[in-house]
Enzyme design. Structure first.
Site, PDB file in Angstrom:
ATOM      1  N   MET A  31       5.062   8.717  10.268  1.00  8.67           N
ATOM      2  CA  MET A  31       4.544   9.665   9.611  1.00  8.67           C
ATOM      3  C   MET A  31       5.759  10.577   8.845  1.00  8.67           C
ATOM      4  O   MET A  31       5.839  11.759   8.918  1.00  8.67           O
ATOM      5  CB  MET A  31       4.142  10.708  10.876  1.00  8.67           C
ATOM      6  CG  MET A  31       3.131  11.924  10.766  1.00  8.67           C
ATOM      7  SD  MET A  31       1.451  11.325   9.820  1.00  8.67           S
ATOM      8  CE  MET A  31       0.733  12.692  10.547  1.00  8.67           C
ATOM      9  N   HIS A  83      -0.098  -4.702  -4.444  1.00  6.81           N
ATOM     10  CA  HIS A  83       1.159  -3.774  -4.586  1.00  6.81           C
ATOM     11  C   HIS A  83       1.066  -2.697  -5.701  1.00  6.81           C
ATOM     12  O   HIS A  83       1.792  -2.686  -6.464  1.00  6.81           O
ATOM     13  CB  HIS A  83       2.511  -4.628  -4.618  1.00  6.81           C
ATOM     14  CG  HIS A  83       3.533  -3.792  -4.157  1.00  6.81           C
ATOM     15  ND1 HIS A  83       4.626  -4.198  -3.418  1.00  6.81           N
ATOM     16  CD2 HIS A  83       3.754  -2.294  -3.980  1.00  6.81           C
ATOM     17  CE1 HIS A  83       5.394  -3.507  -3.235  1.00  6.81           C
ATOM     18  NE2 HIS A  83       5.079  -2.073  -3.207  1.00  6.81           N
ATOM     19  N   ARG A  86       5.728  -2.134   3.849  1.00  8.50           N
ATOM     20  CA  ARG A  86       6.247  -3.436   3.177  1.00  8.50           C
ATOM     21  C   ARG A  86       5.666  -4.651   3.764  1.00  8.50           C
ATOM     22  O   ARG A  86       5.209  -4.497   4.968  1.00  8.50           O
ATOM     23  CB  ARG A  86       7.813  -3.263   3.225  1.00  8.50           C
ATOM     24  CG  ARG A  86       8.505  -2.346   2.365  1.00  8.50           C
ATOM     25  CD  ARG A  86       8.515  -2.965   0.977  1.00  8.50           C
ATOM     26  NE  ARG A  86       9.139  -2.224   0.139  1.00  8.50           N
ATOM     27  CZ  ARG A  86       8.857  -1.218  -0.546  1.00  8.50           C
ATOM     28  NH1 ARG A  86       7.572  -1.013  -0.666  1.00  8.50           N
ATOM     29  NH2 ARG A  86       9.582  -0.521  -1.696  1.00  8.50           N
ATOM     30  N   GLU A 111       6.149 -11.796  -1.530  1.00 11.24           N
ATOM     31  CA  GLU A 111       5.367 -11.268  -2.827  1.00 11.24           C
ATOM     32  C   GLU A 111       5.910 -11.961  -3.857  1.00 11.24           C
ATOM     33  O   GLU A 111       7.149 -12.294  -3.882  1.00 11.24           O
ATOM     34  CB  GLU A 111       5.626  -9.661  -3.191  1.00 11.24           C
ATOM     35  CG  GLU A 111       4.719  -9.058  -2.080  1.00 11.24           C
ATOM     36  CD  GLU A 111       4.851  -7.554  -2.434  1.00 11.24           C
ATOM     37  OE1 GLU A 111       5.243  -6.829  -3.323  1.00 11.24           O
ATOM     38  OE2 GLU A 111       4.545  -6.735  -1.306  1.00 11.24           O
TER      39      GLU A 111
HETATM   40  C1  GLV Z   1       6.880   0.869  -3.685  1.00  9.17           C
HETATM   41  O1  GLV Z   1       6.555  -0.018  -3.055  1.00  9.17           O
HETATM   42  C2  GLV Z   1       7.547   1.937  -3.332  1.00  9.17           C
HETATM   43  O2  GLV Z   1       8.456   1.684  -2.552  1.00  9.17           O
HETATM   44  O3  GLV Z   1       7.792   2.894  -4.227  1.00  9.17           O
END
Ligand code: GLV
Length: 324
Positions: free
Chosen positions: A148, A282, A235, A264
């Protein structure tokens, strides 16, 4: 600069400093970064670049790593701190973009938008039918947010528009007062297990670190409702992808939407065959406006540090530098 950036402040940077931009869009390898950054005072990195102790040992002039992302798990911050290298990220400017995309994923998964698109394209649509491709409603259901922070709160703030209640896992520091929606409605603070057991949508917005690696695994997935959906905007390694594929196949949860992956751009092959998972590449912060704002902020952080001013958005623990 490990990749070209859509920044309007590049001219200001190049007017005063020698700027080397890696032209190949696939970006430099670790060895190429080390060779080219050997005498650099600043690196403008992206989430795909690893900035670790081995690299930092080969960049003795380095004063700042400006990561063009809010997440900075690709940068070894303690190693940078030991070497008095400041690390900055790009918070705030991407918050709303990521929150909006999260809702896009929630809607895509629960209303089967991507699946429907695939069906139409392969010519498999045979017309309207009362029981065809039914999704599920959001109104009256619980959105459980794990993480949060800025983005999690921005996702929560939009939940009222869909008639959803929000639950969240309070930070360790122990929030005394529950966080509230913009209209004052309190969100439900719950333990992780309570949140998993009671939520209809579980949305992940935690940073990646040892505590959050595989936070969602076979065990935690088994605690979720069979009707629930999982959204990962954090992530990839926060979710055990193989366990997720298993849970979806076995019907332990109803669906998922992922914007990030463990390795990725590879995606666990088992996920490709599962219609109930939305796979996004992403794109959380990927709007022209936001990516420009991120790039500008990264460049401004470099200018600030090289000019001897305080960085605008240092990551926690990176600034002020440790005394020698
Ligand atoms: C992208 O994944 C970021 O962390 O801005």
């Amino acid at each position: 600069m490990t990749k070209r950036l859509p920044t309007s402040v590049l001219d200001e940077l190049s007017a005063r400093y020698a700027v080397e931009i890696w032209k190949d869009p696939s970006g430099p390898s670790a060895e190429e970064i080390a060779l080219h950054a050997a005498s650099c005072t600043a690196i403008i990195s992206q989430p795909t670049d690893r900035v670790d102790a081995a690299l930092l040992d080969r960049t003795p002039e380095l004063r700042v790593v400006a990561n063009v992302a809010v997440g900075y798990d690709n940068v070894d911050v303690p190693a940078a701190r030991e070497r008095r290298v400041i690390v900055t990220n790009t918070p705030d400017v991407l918050t709303d973009s990521c929150a909006t995309y999260t809702w896009g994923l929630i809607l895509a998964a629960t209303r089967r938008i991507a699946e429907g698109d695939r069906l139409v394209r392969r010519g498999a649509w045979h017309g309207w039918a009362i029981d065809f491709m039914l999704g599920c409603e959001l109104v009256g259901r619980q959105l459980g947010i794990i993480g949060m922070g800025r983005i999690g709160q921005a996702v929560a703030a939009k939940a009222g528009a869909f008639g959803m209640q929000v639950a969240y896992v309070p930070s360790r520091r122990g929030d005394r007062e529950p966080l509230r929606a913009p209209d004052g409605t309190p969100y439900r603070p719950l333990s992780l297990d309570e949140l998993l057991v009671t939520s209809d949508i579980v949305s992940l917005h935690v940073p990646l670190g040892p505590e959050t690696h595989h936070l969602i695994d076979a065990k935690t997935l088994a605690r979720m409702k069979r009707s629930a959906f999982l959204v990962n905007m954090a992530r990839g390694p926060v979710v055990d992808e193989a366990a997720l594929a298993w849970a979806l196949r076995e019907g332990l949860i109803s669906g998922a939407a992922l914007d990030v992956y463990e390795n990725e751009p590879s995606v666990h092959p088992d996920l490709f065959d599962l219609e109930q998972v939305v796979l996004a590449p992403h794109l959380g912060s990927a709007t022209r406006e936001t990516r420009t704002a991120m790039a500008d902020l990264a460049v401004r952080n470099v200018l600030a540090v090289l000019d001897g001013r305080s960085p605008l958005t240092p990551v926690p623990g990176s600034y002020p530098p440790q005394p020698r």
